[in-house]
Every structure is written in C-alpha cells, then in structure tokens.
Design a protein around this motif. Structure first.
Motif, mmCIF file in Angstrom:
data_model
loop_
_atom_site.group_PDB
_atom_site.id
_atom_site.type_symbol
_atom_site.label_atom_id
_atom_site.label_comp_id
_atom_site.label_asym_id
_atom_site.label_seq_id
_atom_site.Cartn_x
_atom_site.Cartn_y
_atom_site.Cartn_z
ATOM 1 N N LYS A 1 10.515 25.060 50.821
ATOM 2 C CA LYS A 1 11.432 24.096 51.453
ATOM 3 C C LYS A 1 10.672 22.967 52.130
ATOM 4 O O LYS A 1 11.122 21.824 52.167
ATOM 5 C CB LYS A 1 12.298 24.810 52.509
ATOM 6 N N GLU A 2 9.501 23.299 52.668
ATOM 7 C CA GLU A 2 8.721 22.309 53.424
ATOM 8 C C GLU A 2 7.813 21.461 52.539
ATOM 9 O O GLU A 2 7.290 20.443 52.982
ATOM 10 C CB GLU A 2 7.844 23.020 54.470
ATOM 11 N N ARG A 3 7.545 21.876 51.304
ATOM 12 C CA ARG A 3 6.566 21.166 50.463
ATOM 13 C C ARG A 3 6.978 19.720 50.226
ATOM 14 O O ARG A 3 8.111 19.442 49.877
ATOM 15 C CB ARG A 3 6.409 21.855 49.102
ATOM 16 N N ARG A 4 6.042 18.824 50.454
ATOM 17 C CA ARG A 4 6.314 17.401 50.255
ATOM 18 C C ARG A 4 5.011 16.632 50.217
ATOM 19 O O ARG A 4 3.971 17.140 50.651
ATOM 20 C CB ARG A 4 7.165 16.866 51.412
ATOM 21 N N SER A 5 5.075 15.405 49.718
ATOM 22 C CA SER A 5 3.915 14.511 49.771
ATOM 23 C C SER A 5 4.004 13.677 51.035
ATOM 24 O O SER A 5 5.075 13.166 51.374
ATOM 25 C CB SER A 5 3.903 13.583 48.556
ATOM 26 N N THR A 6 2.870 13.556 51.715
ATOM 27 C CA THR A 6 2.782 12.763 52.946
ATOM 28 C C THR A 6 1.596 11.825 52.807
ATOM 29 O O THR A 6 0.540 12.224 52.311
ATOM 30 C CB THR A 6 2.581 13.696 54.160
ATOM 31 N N ARG A 7 1.778 10.591 53.249
ATOM 32 C CA ARG A 7 0.721 9.583 53.078
ATOM 33 C C ARG A 7 0.265 8.981 54.404
ATOM 34 O O ARG A 7 -0.327 7.913 54.425
ATOM 35 C CB ARG A 7 1.200 8.495 52.108
ATOM 36 N N GLU A 8 0.526 9.674 55.488
ATOM 37 C CA GLU A 8 0.036 9.225 56.802
ATOM 38 C C GLU A 8 -0.701 10.392 57.441
ATOM 39 O O GLU A 8 -0.125 11.469 57.632
ATOM 40 C CB GLU A 8 1.190 8.771 57.690
ATOM 41 N N PHE A 9 -1.978 10.167 57.738
ATOM 42 C CA PHE A 9 -2.856 11.259 58.177
ATOM 43 C C PHE A 9 -3.506 10.928 59.512
ATOM 44 O O PHE A 9 -3.875 9.781 59.773
ATOM 45 C CB PHE A 9 -3.967 11.492 57.140
ATOM 46 N N SER A 10 -3.691 11.960 60.325
ATOM 47 C CA SER A 10 -4.560 11.851 61.498
ATOM 48 C C SER A 10 -6.013 11.878 61.000
ATOM 49 O O SER A 10 -6.321 12.578 60.034
ATOM 50 C CB SER A 10 -4.302 13.047 62.426
ATOM 51 N N PRO A 11 -6.927 11.156 61.685
ATOM 52 C CA PRO A 11 -8.340 11.241 61.278
ATOM 53 C C PRO A 11 -9.027 12.526 61.745
ATOM 54 O O PRO A 11 -10.181 12.774 61.386
ATOM 55 C CB PRO A 11 -8.968 10.014 61.957
ATOM 56 N N VAL A 12 -8.339 13.349 62.526
ATOM 57 C CA VAL A 12 -8.947 14.584 63.055
ATOM 58 C C VAL A 12 -9.364 15.506 61.904
ATOM 59 O O VAL A 12 -8.599 15.707 60.947
ATOM 60 C CB VAL A 12 -7.944 15.302 63.992
ATOM 61 N N GLY A 13 -10.581 16.050 61.996
ATOM 62 C CA GLY A 13 -11.107 16.901 60.931
ATOM 63 C C GLY A 13 -10.470 18.279 60.897
ATOM 64 O O GLY A 13 -9.822 18.709 61.860
ATOM 65 N N LEU A 14 -10.661 18.964 59.785
ATOM 66 C CA LEU A 14 -10.153 20.330 59.645
ATOM 67 C C LEU A 14 -11.208 21.306 60.159
ATOM 68 O O LEU A 14 -12.364 21.228 59.753
ATOM 69 C CB LEU A 14 -9.848 20.646 58.177
ATOM 70 N N PRO A 15 -10.829 22.249 61.016
ATOM 71 C CA PRO A 15 -11.786 23.277 61.438
ATOM 72 C C PRO A 15 -12.251 24.101 60.237
ATOM 73 O O PRO A 15 -11.516 24.215 59.244
ATOM 74 C CB PRO A 15 -10.971 24.149 62.401
ATOM 75 N N PRO A 16 -13.452 24.689 60.307
ATOM 76 C CA PRO A 16 -13.962 25.470 59.174
ATOM 77 C C PRO A 16 -12.990 26.542 58.682
ATOM 78 O O PRO A 16 -12.875 26.759 57.477
ATOM 79 C CB PRO A 16 -15.249 26.075 59.726
ATOM 80 N N GLN A 17 -12.289 27.205 59.604
ATOM 81 C CA GLN A 17 -11.352 28.255 59.155
ATOM 82 C C GLN A 17 -10.209 27.669 58.327
ATOM 83 O O GLN A 17 -9.792 28.271 57.322
ATOM 84 C CB GLN A 17 -10.774 29.012 60.365
ATOM 85 N N VAL A 18 -9.744 26.507 58.713
ATOM 86 C CA VAL A 18 -8.649 25.876 57.963
ATOM 87 C C VAL A 18 -9.161 25.431 56.590
ATOM 88 O O VAL A 18 -8.488 25.620 55.564
ATOM 89 C CB VAL A 18 -8.059 24.695 58.760
ATOM 90 N N LEU A 19 -10.367 24.859 56.564
ATOM 91 C CA LEU A 19 -10.937 24.451 55.273
ATOM 92 C C LEU A 19 -11.151 25.673 54.372
ATOM 93 O O LEU A 19 -10.880 25.634 53.164
ATOM 94 C CB LEU A 19 -12.262 23.723 55.512
ATOM 95 N N SER A 20 -11.599 26.762 54.973
ATOM 96 C CA SER A 20 -11.791 28.002 54.223
ATOM 97 C C SER A 20 -10.471 28.495 53.621
ATOM 98 O O SER A 20 -10.395 28.829 52.429
ATOM 99 C CB SER A 20 -12.372 29.071 55.163
ATOM 100 N N ASP A 21 -9.447 28.531 54.437
ATOM 101 C CA ASP A 21 -8.148 29.027 53.970
ATOM 102 C C ASP A 21 -7.564 28.092 52.908
ATOM 103 O O ASP A 21 -6.979 28.543 51.920
ATOM 104 C CB ASP A 21 -7.176 29.151 55.153
#
Ligand SMILES: Cc1cc2nc3c(=O)[nH]c(=O)nc-3n(C[C@H](O)[C@H](O)[C@H](O)COP(=O)(O)O)c2cc1C
Length: 215
Positions: A44-64
């Motif tokens: 239900k939540e899946r969508r394309s988004t084209r506005e991003f925060s510049p904040v990086g992804l923590p290693p755990q999030v990148l891993s997942d």
C-alpha cells in the motif's frame, strides 16, 4: 554517511597506496531479517519519491536495504531474495555514495570498493540524484548468462533488475525511506566513470534516502 567510521577505515587503506580492487571488502553489519512492515501494508505504501534528505543511511539500514535487494536468503545454495533466470545472478548492484563507489557482494554481505570517488552525479540526469545519499546502479554481467536463453540476455537482465528494484521499493516502504527507480541515465558516461567492461550493461539505477520532510 551518518556513521563514517567503517568507510574511514576503507579510505585510509586506499590512501595508503592500494588500488581500490586490492582493498579488503567492507563488511556490512548482519542484516536484520525479522520484523518490518506487514507485506500488504508495504504494498500500500510503495511509491516513487523524488525529494530526498541529504542525510546518509546508517550502516544497518544500508545492510538491510542491500539484503532486501538481492541478499542471500538461503545460505546452503547461495540463492537470493530476488529470482534470476537460470540462477545466473547476473545483476551486480553498484552503490554510489558521497564516500565512494562500491559493488555489493551478496555472498560475503560486504561492499567491495570500486572507486574512492563520489560519482553520484553521474548515476542519473535528474536534479535530486547527486544530493541523495545512495544511488544503486544495476549492472548486468553478460558473461554470466550462458547456455539456453542466452540469446535473450537483455530481456532476462531487465526482468531480473525489475525484481531487485521492487524488493528495494518494498524495503523502503517498510523502513520509511524514499526511493525511485530510474532509466534516465547517461549510460556511456557512467560506464566510463565506473570502468565497466564491454560485457557489462547498465540496466537501471535507483535512488534511496530519507524523505525530504523527515529530517
Ligand atoms: C523501467 C522504469 C524506468 C523508470 N525511469 C524513471 C526515471 O528515469 N526517472 C524517474 O523519475 N522515474 C522513473 N521511473 C519511475 C516511474 O516514473 C514511476 O514508477 C511511475 O511514475 C509510477 O509512479 P509510482 O512508482 O509512484 O507508482 C521509472 C520506472 C520504471 C519501471
């Protein structure tokens, strides 16, 4: 990235004079493969988004994220979260970040360094691409596609990429991340920057980050 320590170790190795390919892989934290949003809610939540925060992804999030994309979910066979025709596993996921460019090694669940350079701007033509923290680039290695069906490499590589990209979409929906899959790429320029060989084809790219409003 928010936690730069692990990348710092890598960059020190590169600065020490080793070619990127000779540097040891960067191990990602083990993926958290439990929990997350119920599947129907993620759809239900899946969508394309084209506005991003510049904040990086923590290693755990990148891993997942990378495990969800095409990580090994059956260690005995090495098979993955995404299917591939004849189990060729022909799609490599390049990971372009502010700290450099890597390729995901699903078997080691690690990032192998490719370039100690930020090439995010080359991974797409749209204005949000250079600022988003992570751009995934899906590259087919045509040399792995042998035997029956190998006369349809483009078709199968595109299909395999679609499964991976949808895994990323669903993970992002579950994790509250923003993403968009992209075909608008200057493939020639990107292939040259990454140093791809003649049997490597860029299929699509996918931008991932936190939504702009969340940070
Ligand atoms: C193969 C493919 C290529 C796409 N290329 C781009 C692109 O280059 N840039 C972009 O902003 N969106 C791109 N999209 C995203 C579509 O525009 C988007 O999926 C569509 O508008 C539907 O929106 P939704 O994903 O939110 O349902 C692409 C989607 C697919 C499947």
């Amino acid at each position: 990235m928010r936690n730069r320590a692990w990348v710092g170790i890598l960059m020190m190795s590169i600065a020490g004079g080793l070619a990127a390919q000779e540097v040891e892989p960067v191990n990602l934290p083990p993926p958290q493969t439990e929990g997350g949003m119920p599947l129907m809610q993620a759809l239900k939540e899946r969508r394309s988004t084209r506005e991003f925060s510049p904040v990086g992804l923590p290693p755990q999030v990148l891993s997942d994220l990378l495990w969800a994309a095409a990580g090994v979910n059956r260690p005995a066979s090495g098979k993955r979260t995404a299917p591939s025709a004849r189990d060729w596993r022909e799609i490599d996921i390049y990971v372009a970040t502010a700290d450099g460019t890597y390729v995901f090694d699903p078997n080691a669940h690690a990032l192998r360094p490719v370039l100690p350079r930020d090439i995010r701007a080359l991974t797409g033509t749209q204005d949000f691409v250079p600022r988003a923290p992570v751009n995934l680039v899906y590259v087919a290695n045509l040399d792995r596609m042998t035997g029956p069906g190998s006369d349809q490499k483009g078709l199968y590589a595109a299909a395999a990429t679609g499964f991976i990209a949808q895994n990323v979409y669903l993970y992002c929906a579950s994790a509250g991340l923003a993403t968009v899959v992209r075909g608008s790429i200057d493939r020639e320029a990107l292939a040259a920057a990454v140093g791809l060989g003649p049997n490597q084809t860029i299929i699509l790219a996918q931008t991932v980050g936190y939504p702009k409003t969340a940070h």
